[in-house]
Scaffold this motif. Structure first.
Motif, PDB file in Angstrom:
ATOM      1  N   GLU A 249      53.292  41.703 -31.548  1.00  0.00           N
ATOM      2  CA  GLU A 249      53.402  40.558 -30.640  1.00  0.00           C
ATOM      3  C   GLU A 249      54.313  39.479 -31.243  1.00  0.00           C
ATOM      4  OE1 GLU A 249      52.465  40.386 -27.664  1.00  0.00           O
ATOM      5  OE2 GLU A 249      50.851  41.845 -27.410  1.00  0.00           O
ATOM      6  N   VAL A 250      54.192  39.277 -32.540  1.00  0.00           N
ATOM      7  CA  VAL A 250      55.075  38.307 -33.200  1.00  0.00           C
ATOM      8  C   VAL A 250      56.523  38.772 -33.108  1.00  0.00           C
ATOM      9  CG1 VAL A 250      55.649  37.202 -35.395  1.00  0.00           C
ATOM     10  CG2 VAL A 250      53.249  37.529 -34.759  1.00  0.00           C
ATOM     11  N   GLN A 251      56.741  40.060 -33.303  1.00  0.00           N
ATOM     12  CA  GLN A 251      58.097  40.600 -33.189  1.00  0.00           C
ATOM     13  C   GLN A 251      58.652  40.392 -31.785  1.00  0.00           C
ATOM     14  OE1 GLN A 251      58.721  44.953 -33.368  1.00  0.00           O
ATOM     15  NE2 GLN A 251      60.383  44.527 -34.803  1.00  0.00           N
ATOM     16  N   ALA A 252      57.822  40.596 -30.765  1.00  0.00           N
ATOM     17  CA  ALA A 252      58.279  40.410 -29.385  1.00  0.00           C
ATOM     18  C   ALA A 252      58.689  38.963 -29.140  1.00  0.00           C
ATOM     19  CB  ALA A 252      57.177  40.827 -28.414  1.00  0.00           C
ATOM     20  N   LYS A 276      51.620  38.042 -42.194  1.00  0.00           N
ATOM     21  CA  LYS A 276      52.966  38.504 -42.548  1.00  0.00           C
ATOM     22  C   LYS A 276      52.995  39.952 -43.043  1.00  0.00           C
ATOM     23  CE  LYS A 276      57.180  37.284 -45.036  1.00  0.00           C
ATOM     24  NZ  LYS A 276      57.863  36.314 -45.922  1.00  0.00           N
ATOM     25  N   PRO A 277      52.028  40.416 -43.866  1.00  0.00           N
ATOM     26  CA  PRO A 277      52.082  41.816 -44.321  1.00  0.00           C
ATOM     27  C   PRO A 277      51.970  42.843 -43.191  1.00  0.00           C
ATOM     28  CG  PRO A 277      50.609  40.526 -45.707  1.00  0.00           C
ATOM     29  CD  PRO A 277      50.939  39.673 -44.526  1.00  0.00           C
ATOM     30  N   TYR A 278      51.531  42.417 -42.019  1.00  0.00           N
ATOM     31  CA  TYR A 278      51.346  43.345 -40.910  1.00  0.00           C
ATOM     32  C   TYR A 278      52.489  43.272 -39.902  1.00  0.00           C
ATOM     33  CZ  TYR A 278      46.750  43.400 -42.990  1.00  0.00           C
ATOM     34  OH  TYR A 278      45.715  43.516 -43.890  1.00  0.00           O
ATOM     35  N   LEU A 279      53.506  42.474 -40.189  1.00  0.00           N
ATOM     36  CA  LEU A 279      54.690  42.444 -39.337  1.00  0.00           C
ATOM     37  C   LEU A 279      55.533  43.688 -39.584  1.00  0.00           C
ATOM     38  CD1 LEU A 279      55.891  38.750 -39.875  1.00  0.00           C
ATOM     39  CD2 LEU A 279      54.344  39.622 -38.116  1.00  0.00           C
ATOM     40  N   PRO A 280      56.304  44.122 -38.588  1.00  0.00           N
ATOM     41  CA  PRO A 280      57.277  45.180 -38.835  1.00  0.00           C
ATOM     42  C   PRO A 280      58.188  44.816 -40.011  1.00  0.00           C
ATOM     43  CG  PRO A 280      57.070  44.781 -36.487  1.00  0.00           C
ATOM     44  CD  PRO A 280      56.271  43.701 -37.172  1.00  0.00           C
ATOM     45  N   ALA A 281      58.620  45.817 -40.764  1.00  0.00           N
ATOM     46  CA  ALA A 281      59.326  45.581 -42.027  1.00  0.00           C
ATOM     47  C   ALA A 281      60.550  44.694 -41.874  1.00  0.00           C
ATOM     48  CB  ALA A 281      59.720  46.916 -42.647  1.00  0.00           C
ATOM     49  N   ASP A 282      61.346  44.898 -40.813  1.00  0.00           N
ATOM     50  CA  ASP A 282      62.559  44.096 -40.664  1.00  0.00           C
ATOM     51  C   ASP A 282      62.230  42.628 -40.410  1.00  0.00           C
ATOM     52  OD1 ASP A 282      61.492  44.737 -38.165  1.00  0.00           O
ATOM     53  OD2 ASP A 282      63.438  44.606 -37.160  1.00  0.00           O
ATOM     54  N   LEU A 283      61.142  42.382 -39.686  1.00  0.00           N
ATOM     55  CA  LEU A 283      60.739  41.008 -39.425  1.00  0.00           C
ATOM     56  C   LEU A 283      60.166  40.360 -40.684  1.00  0.00           C
ATOM     57  CD1 LEU A 283      60.509  38.773 -37.349  1.00  0.00           C
ATOM     58  CD2 LEU A 283      58.283  39.698 -36.686  1.00  0.00           C
ATOM     59  N   GLN A 284      59.425  41.123 -41.470  1.00  0.00           N
ATOM     60  CA  GLN A 284      58.939  40.612 -42.750  1.00  0.00           C
ATOM     61  C   GLN A 284      60.090  40.120 -43.620  1.00  0.00           C
ATOM     62  OE1 GLN A 284      56.023  42.484 -45.288  1.00  0.00           O
ATOM     63  NE2 GLN A 284      55.365  43.818 -43.620  1.00  0.00           N
ATOM     64  N   ALA A 285      61.164  40.892 -43.628  1.00  0.00           N
ATOM     65  CA  ALA A 285      62.310  40.544 -44.468  1.00  0.00           C
ATOM     66  C   ALA A 285      62.995  39.269 -43.996  1.00  0.00           C
ATOM     67  CB  ALA A 285      63.304  41.699 -44.485  1.00  0.00           C
TER      68      ALA A 285
END
Length: 311
Positions: A249-252, A276-285
């Motif tokens: 949802e955060v990624q969206a 943050k650890p549960y965000l998709p990897a590209d979004l975490q970065a």
């Protein structure tokens, strides 16, 4: 946080040339509390203060009472005697300011502040997170909202439609998902696990107590269940799905605000670090910590408002 995409300046005329202010106050006013920062006329931060709720849904006069309580504390923390309000310029980021009637009533209740500008708390969060520069912010707390400031000055907000239909990835959203998992476990529609056991205990320990808890649950009470979801994510498949869905949802929201991923993105709010650890990897970065908070963003708001008034 409240929905509102358009810029709103409350009584911008108060910041006109001729207003001489010794101190600046930046206000972050929400539904659960108020935080302020105190600065001198040059914008140098001196101290902070806190007060009760000043989200406008609780009443416009009550908002002013909470703001002034927090302001008084800030002066006390700085070792200063609070001056007449006519020497203070104030920027406010307020939940509910997008409601035109509430905004007008808030202005009418001004107890004498010399210069006043107000915006949504989403916007002041954005201003604080990137020190007034273009960027994206996603705030994750009891509720959730995202906003972008483009290099050309254009703004746009996503989410923030309010509980219970929106606020995805927020504490309340996580809590509602956890409550639904407990209901399914009690019904035998899914296997009981550590998450359902923790939520059951929190809600009273048996089915009757759960019904009573649900009957009085609101956004804040559902958000109380969010820590249980996060604590169970390592040993409950259901809890892990919930936090991973929150990451999506955060990624969206991030993709809707900045499809080309060209702007800096800051995650704010009490759940930002733990999710943050549960965000998709590209979004975490891409995600970074905010440079400042909403109260500091409100300080930038009043400084810019006064600069415009002097032109």
């Amino acid at each position: 946080m409240a929905q509102g995409n358009s810029a709103l300046s409350v009584d911008p005329g108060t910041a006109a040339a001729g207003a001489v202010c010794t101190y600046l106050i930046g206000v972050d006013g929400g539904g659960t509390g108020t935080r302020v920062v105190l600065a001198n006329a040059d914008g140098v931060l001196l101290s902070r203060g806190a007060g009760g709720p000043s989200g406008l849904v609780h009443g416009r006069q009550r908002a002013w009472e909470a703001i002034l309580t927090a302001t008084l504390e800030a002066f006390e923390q700085a070792g200063l005697v609070m001056p007449a309000l006519s020497q203070i310029a104030m920027g406010c980021g307020l939940a509910g300011i997008n409601n035109a009637q509430w905004a007008a009533e808030f202005t009418a209740c001004n107890p004498g502040v010399a210069a006043l500008a107000a915006e949504t708390d989403a916007y002041t969060t954005l201003m604080g997170a990137h020190r007034g520069q273009p960027g994206v912010v996603i705030a994750l707390g009891t509720g959730s909202v995202g906003e972008v400031l483009q290099p050309d000055g254009q703004r746009r907000e996503v989410g923030g439609w309010g509980f219970p239909v929106s606020d995805e990835a927020s504490g309340a959203w996580l809590g509602m998902r956890a409550a639904n998992h407990l209901q399914r476990a009690l019904d035998g529609r899914t296997a009981p696990d550590t998450l359902s056991a923790a939520v059951l205990q929190h809600c009273g320990g048996d089915k009757d107590a759960v019904f009573a808890w649900l009957g009085q649950a609101n956004q804040t009470r559902y958000a109380e269940l969010a820590p249980l979801v996060l604590a169970a994510a390592d040993n409950s498949a259901a809890a892990l799905r919930i936090v991973q869905d929150a990451g999506l949802e955060v990624q969206a929201m991030a993709d809707a605000l900045d499809p080309q991923h060209q702007l800096p993105l800051a995650l704010c709010g009490g759940l930002a670090a733990v999710l943050k650890p549960y965000l998709p990897a590209d979004l975490q970065a891409r995600a970074q910590a905010p440079l400042g908070d909403s109260a500091e963003g409100a300080l930038i708001l009043i400084q810019r408002s006064m600069q415009l008034g002097r032109r």
